[in-house]
Design a protein around this motif. Structure first.
Motif, PDB file in Angstrom:
ATOM      1  N   VAL A 152       0.813  -1.239   0.000  1.00  0.00           N
ATOM      2  CA  VAL A 152       0.000   0.000   0.000  1.00  0.00           C
ATOM      3  C   VAL A 152       0.843   1.285   0.000  1.00  0.00           C
ATOM      4  O   VAL A 152       1.659   1.499   0.887  1.00  0.00           O
ATOM      5  N   PRO A 153       0.584   2.152  -0.986  1.00  0.00           N
ATOM      6  CA  PRO A 153       1.340   3.400  -1.104  1.00  0.00           C
ATOM      7  C   PRO A 153       0.674   4.560  -0.364  1.00  0.00           C
ATOM      8  O   PRO A 153      -0.427   4.403   0.159  1.00  0.00           O
ATOM      9  N   GLY A 154       1.335   5.690  -0.377  1.00  0.00           N
ATOM     10  CA  GLY A 154       0.736   6.864   0.247  1.00  0.00           C
ATOM     11  C   GLY A 154       1.348   8.158  -0.249  1.00  0.00           C
ATOM     12  O   GLY A 154       2.435   8.169  -0.841  1.00  0.00           O
ATOM     13  N   ALA A 155       0.597   9.243  -0.003  1.00  0.00           N
ATOM     14  CA  ALA A 155       1.095  10.572  -0.344  1.00  0.00           C
ATOM     15  C   ALA A 155       0.679  11.525   0.766  1.00  0.00           C
ATOM     16  O   ALA A 155      -0.468  11.490   1.215  1.00  0.00           O
ATOM     17  N   ASN A 156       1.637  12.330   1.228  1.00  0.00           N
ATOM     18  CA  ASN A 156       1.331  13.405   2.182  1.00  0.00           C
ATOM     19  C   ASN A 156       1.255  14.681   1.362  1.00  0.00           C
ATOM     20  O   ASN A 156       2.252  15.095   0.766  1.00  0.00           O
ATOM     21  N   ILE A 157       0.062  15.283   1.355  1.00  0.00           N
ATOM     22  CA  ILE A 157      -0.128  16.401   0.432  1.00  0.00           C
ATOM     23  C   ILE A 157      -0.554  17.669   1.188  1.00  0.00           C
ATOM     24  O   ILE A 157      -1.414  17.614   2.061  1.00  0.00           O
TER      25      ILE A 157
ATOM     26  N   LYS B 107      -0.746  22.304   0.601  1.00  0.00           N
ATOM     27  CA  LYS B 107      -0.999  23.314  -0.439  1.00  0.00           C
ATOM     28  C   LYS B 107       0.239  23.522  -1.305  1.00  0.00           C
ATOM     29  O   LYS B 107       0.159  23.699  -2.516  1.00  0.00           O
ATOM     30  N   GLU B 108       1.433  23.472  -0.666  1.00  0.00           N
ATOM     31  CA  GLU B 108       2.653  23.805  -1.407  1.00  0.00           C
ATOM     32  C   GLU B 108       3.547  22.611  -1.712  1.00  0.00           C
ATOM     33  O   GLU B 108       4.289  22.636  -2.686  1.00  0.00           O
ATOM     34  N   TYR B 109       3.530  21.607  -0.834  1.00  0.00           N
ATOM     35  CA  TYR B 109       4.504  20.515  -0.956  1.00  0.00           C
ATOM     36  C   TYR B 109       3.796  19.160  -0.943  1.00  0.00           C
ATOM     37  O   TYR B 109       2.677  19.048  -0.442  1.00  0.00           O
ATOM     38  N   ALA B 110       4.514  18.152  -1.457  1.00  0.00           N
ATOM     39  CA  ALA B 110       3.993  16.788  -1.381  1.00  0.00           C
ATOM     40  C   ALA B 110       5.153  15.840  -1.091  1.00  0.00           C
ATOM     41  O   ALA B 110       6.232  15.958  -1.685  1.00  0.00           O
ATOM     42  N   VAL B 111       4.928  14.933  -0.150  1.00  0.00           N
ATOM     43  CA  VAL B 111       5.947  13.926   0.189  1.00  0.00           C
ATOM     44  C   VAL B 111       5.301  12.546   0.050  1.00  0.00           C
ATOM     45  O   VAL B 111       4.320  12.236   0.737  1.00  0.00           O
ATOM     46  N   PHE B 112       5.859  11.742  -0.834  1.00  0.00           N
ATOM     47  CA  PHE B 112       5.280  10.430  -1.131  1.00  0.00           C
ATOM     48  C   PHE B 112       6.017   9.366  -0.312  1.00  0.00           C
ATOM     49  O   PHE B 112       7.244   9.366  -0.259  1.00  0.00           O
ATOM     50  N   GLU B 113       5.257   8.474   0.310  1.00  0.00           N
ATOM     51  CA  GLU B 113       5.885   7.405   1.098  1.00  0.00           C
ATOM     52  C   GLU B 113       4.909   6.257   1.272  1.00  0.00           C
ATOM     53  O   GLU B 113       3.693   6.439   1.252  1.00  0.00           O
TER      54      GLU B 113
END
Ligand code: NAI
Length: 333
Positions: A242-247, A249-255
């Motif tokens: 299972v993947p994920g994304a922290n999103i 307004k300005e930045y996104a960190v995928f983990e």
């Protein structure tokens, strides 16, 4: 060319990050990786597990992908992951949970999405001792964060043509904090033309195990999101998937959803699918839809074929063999 921050992490992090890079690069996408380290390994040099230059590079590049980072249990430094999410205001944690044909599981055709509030709740980190008598952790739920996450969930549902949103809470007991979350959710829901309902977290846990097909998009405060993410991973073959994304307004960190899995670290046996799928989410975020589909198709074929699988999925392939197989399938398309 894209410049993307890569935090390999620790435990199985470096192995799954290497696999992810190989698969992403095999699509032909032009990425320059800005590689920085965080976690226990940098404590001595920088006196913090999350040095300022790591935050600065993400602020500069706007996008990062990271491997898992170990957090000491019951003592030591604060979670790098929680701090990063708060520092960069990555308020939405998006975790799509989808079955692959060919992966053995008790369930088929699972297709649900967890939207987890990522900045507050019991993860605000406000704790203190009550002398020798006990300890207190404070749960923060604000109107603003609840509104942002509910808006995110409904907008995601509309953009991705999903049918229903369900809020998960415990407002029967935490009448003020979860009560506020639920109130705000209902207000936001009334503005959208999407079916919605809500469920208390204990009932949701049982229903997810018995009838997971009834769920579509689920939105919830931080702690329930953390726990139900692992439960839902169990519906589709485990944390290796299972993947994920922290999103924000300005930045996104995928983990990936999974942690550093210290028991299998360095053994070339971790399943890199979860981080590879996080990279698929990242490519879509960048607008690289064809390249994302290329990876997804290759993964599907490898699973359907079922010959080259890592140990968590009942196979005996190493991380490297599995990664090479994805790249081979991609090249032969
Ligand atoms: P975990 O997710 O690392 O492992 C749970 C179980 O799943 C273990 O049996 C592990 O071997 C298996 N597993 C996890 N990922 C796998 C993969 N890719 N392939 C095959 N098997 C896999 O959770 P755990 O053990 O509770 O946490 C270990 C450490 O990771 C802790 O320090 C925790 O704080 C940290 N953590 C970090 C996260 C992050 O950086 N985003 C997220 C979750 C935990």
């Amino acid at each position: 060319m894209y410049k993307i921050t890569l935090i390999p992490g620790d435990g199985i992090g470096p192995e799954v990050s290497k696999a992810m890079r190989k698969v992403v690069e095999a699509t032909g996408v032009n990425i320059e990786w800005d590689i920085v380290e965080a976690g226990e390994g940098v404590m001595e040099e920088f006196s913090t597990p999350l040095p300022q230059h790591v935050i600065d590079t993400i602020k500069k590049n706007k996008i990062a992908i990271k491997g898992p980072i170990t957090t000491p249990v019951g003592k030591g430094f604060r979670s790098v992951n929680v701090t990063l999410r708060q520092e960069l205001d990555l308020y939405a944690n998006l975790r799509p949970v989808k079955s692959f044909k060919g992966i053995k599981s008790r369930y088929e055709d699972i297709d649900l999405v967890i939207v987890r509030e990522n900045t507050e709740d019991l993860y605000a980190g406000i704790e203190h001792k009550l002398g020798n008598y006990g300890a207190e952790s404070i749960k923060i739920i604000t109107r603003e964060a609840s509104e942002k996450i509910a808006e995110f969930a409904f907008k995601y549902a509309v953009d991705n043509k999903r049918k229903k949103v369900t809020a998960i809470h415990k407002a029967n007991i935490m009448k003020l904090s979860d009560g506020l979350f639920l109130d705000v959710y209902r207000n936001v829901a009334s503005k959208y033309d999407v079916d919605y309902d809500d469920m208390i977290v204990d009932a949701a846990s049982m229903n997810l195990v018995m009838t997971p097909e009834k769920f579509d998009v689920m939105v919830m405060p931080n702690l329930y999101g953390d726990i139900l993410s692992d439960l839902c991973a169990g519906l589709v073959g485990g944390l290796g998937i299972v993947p994920g994304a922290n999103i924000g307004k300005e930045y996104a960190v995928f983990e990936a959803v999974h942690g550093s899995a210290p028991q299998i670290a360095g053994k070339n046996m971790a399943n890199p699918t979860a981080l590879i799928q996080s990279a698929v989410m990242m490519l879509r975020y960048l607008g690289e839809y064809d390249k994302a589909a290329k990876i997804e198709d290759s993964l599907s074929k490898v699973f359907l074929d079922g010959k080259v699988l890592t140990a968590d999925l009942g196979g005996n392939a190493t991380t490297e063999e599995f990664t090479n197989e994805i790249c081979r399938v991609m090249e032969n398309k």
